[in-house]
Design an enzyme around this catalytic site. Structure first.
Site, mmCIF file in Angstrom:
data_model
loop_
_atom_site.group_PDB
_atom_site.id
_atom_site.type_symbol
_atom_site.label_atom_id
_atom_site.label_comp_id
_atom_site.label_asym_id
_atom_site.label_seq_id
_atom_site.Cartn_x
_atom_site.Cartn_y
_atom_site.Cartn_z
ATOM 1 N N ASN A 1 -10.146 0.086 -0.476
ATOM 2 C CA ASN A 1 -8.686 0.144 -0.398
ATOM 3 C C ASN A 1 -8.094 -0.457 -1.673
ATOM 4 O OD1 ASN A 1 -5.974 -0.225 0.163
ATOM 5 N ND2 ASN A 1 -6.291 -1.019 2.230
ATOM 6 N N HIS A 53 -3.542 7.515 1.856
ATOM 7 C CA HIS A 53 -3.898 6.152 1.460
ATOM 8 C C HIS A 53 -5.287 5.862 2.014
ATOM 9 C CE1 HIS A 53 -3.995 1.971 0.748
ATOM 10 N NE2 HIS A 53 -3.804 1.614 2.005
ATOM 11 N N CYS A 62 0.816 -1.227 0.000
ATOM 12 C CA CYS A 62 0.000 0.000 0.000
ATOM 13 C C CYS A 62 0.845 1.270 0.000
ATOM 14 C CB CYS A 62 -0.954 0.005 1.185
ATOM 15 S SG CYS A 62 -2.112 -1.363 1.121
#
Ligand code: UT7
Length: 324
Positions: A281, A251, A119
């Site tokens: 996500n 994020h 990520c």
């Protein structure tokens, strides 16, 4: 704000993003696993995500995002001399998805490689590309975050399958003399935590692709602390304070992480770009996807001071400060 010095910097010339055709809302997942729309919305803020179908891959989504970013920048693909693609879900173990994007864009020769920091991948890719542009090894870069995490999900595990989606975002960066562009970046990794968020397969272990596994509550706890710390660090390196920040582009893992991080920094929630409700996500894709969303809807304007941040498996985490 202290005065920003004139220097060779990596300036964001254009942004673009791409999503798969199929949108999947929470109601569809309720038919697959024991969950509720209320649990997903209250615990994560997620209402829908996009899931790649046949023929949609990390490289194809990355390519579509790059075409839009190049168009936005008014720059021809032939001018690109560097492609850095952040992904944990490449089309194949090798070659790199970056070289596939290069071929799709019809670029006969450039530097092209993938970066893998899950990520945080986009922040790692941005930092590497920024160093190469400032050192003169390249002039025009495509920096991409692209993922098809749906293909790593255990669709019977309600604790993970509701959280992720697919997509891609890209920036065109150009080396230019001036006061705009990337002002500072800061990266971290701490491999002691690599059993809290991982995939239980791989070419050198099981020989399979594997499925994503996560101890969500523990990741959450680390995320808020690490993200607030690294944002303060990057602002310090750039000689800025949180009062100078126009936009935080974080994020997009969980709206509660975004709220808690903003609170810790004393930043009003209106300055935080939130797309987790629509995209879920998307790992390395989430920061450039959110940046593109806020540029295209007119919130982020030329000259705005933006901070980007991310945290992911490894653990890895990082942040960047830039003048758009
Ligand atoms: O992108 C990389 C970084 N990743 C992250 O930052 C993710 C960080 N973690 C999180 O966002 C959150 O921890 C989650 C959203 C993953 C989970 O939220 P939580 O508030 O930490 O919940 P929990 O894991 O503590 O689970 C609470 C309860 C459990 O039930 P019991 O044991 O209390 O009876 C879970 O079994 O919620 C249950 N649960 C669910 N219930 C309905 C877990 N998933 C679901 C679900 N639907 N999908």
């Amino acid at each position: 704000m202290s005065e920003i010095a004139t220097a060779r910097r990596s300036v964001v010339a254009g942004v673009g993003s791409a999503l798969p055709a199929r949108r999947v809302d929470n109601a569809e997942l309720i038919e697959r696993v024991d969950t509720t729309d209320q649990w997903i919305v209250e615990r994560t803020g997620i209402r829908s995500r996009y899931i790649a179908g046949d023929g949609e891959t990390t490289a194809s989504l990355a390519h579509d995002a790059c075409v839009k970013a190049l168009e936005h920048a008014g720059i021809a693909a032939a001018e690109v001399d560097l492609i850095v693609l952040a992904t944990a879900t490449p089309d194949q173990t090798f070659p790199s998805s970056a070289t596939k994007v290069q071929a799709m864009l019809g670029i006969p020769d450039c530097i092209a490689f993938d970066v893998h920091a899950v990520c945080t991948g986009f922040l790692y890719a941005l930092t590497v590309a920024d160093s190469m542009l400032r050192s003169g090894s390249a002039k025009t870069a495509l920096v991409i975050g692209a993922e098809t995490f749906s293909r790593l999900l255990d669709w019977e595990d309600r604790t993970t399958c509701v959280l992720f989606g697919d997509g891609a975002g890209a920036l065109v960066l150009r080396a230019e003399e001036g006061t705009r562009g990337i002002l500072a970046t800061k990266l971290h990794a701490d491999g002691r935590h690599n059993d809290l968020l991982f995939v239980d397969g791989g070419p050198s272990t099981t020989g399979t692709v594997g499925k994503l596994r996560m101890k969500g509550r523990e990741v959450f706890r680390h995320a808020v602390v690490n993200l607030a710390d690294v944002l303060n660090e990057v602002l310090g390196i750039a000689g800025l304070t949180s009062a100078d920040v126009d936009w935080v582009v974080p994020h997009q893992a969980n709206v509660r992480i975004l709220d808690a991080t903003a609170r810790k920094l004393g930043l009003p929630p209106e300055k935080v770009v939130v797309t987790v409700d629509r995209h879920a996500n998307t790992s390395a894709a989430s920061v450039p996807l959110a940046l593109d969303t806020a540029v295209r809807d007119g919130r982020i304007k030329r000259g705005d001071l933006i901070v980007l941040e991310a945290m992911g498996g490894g653990f890895t985490w990082g942040a960047a400060a830039l003048k758009y």
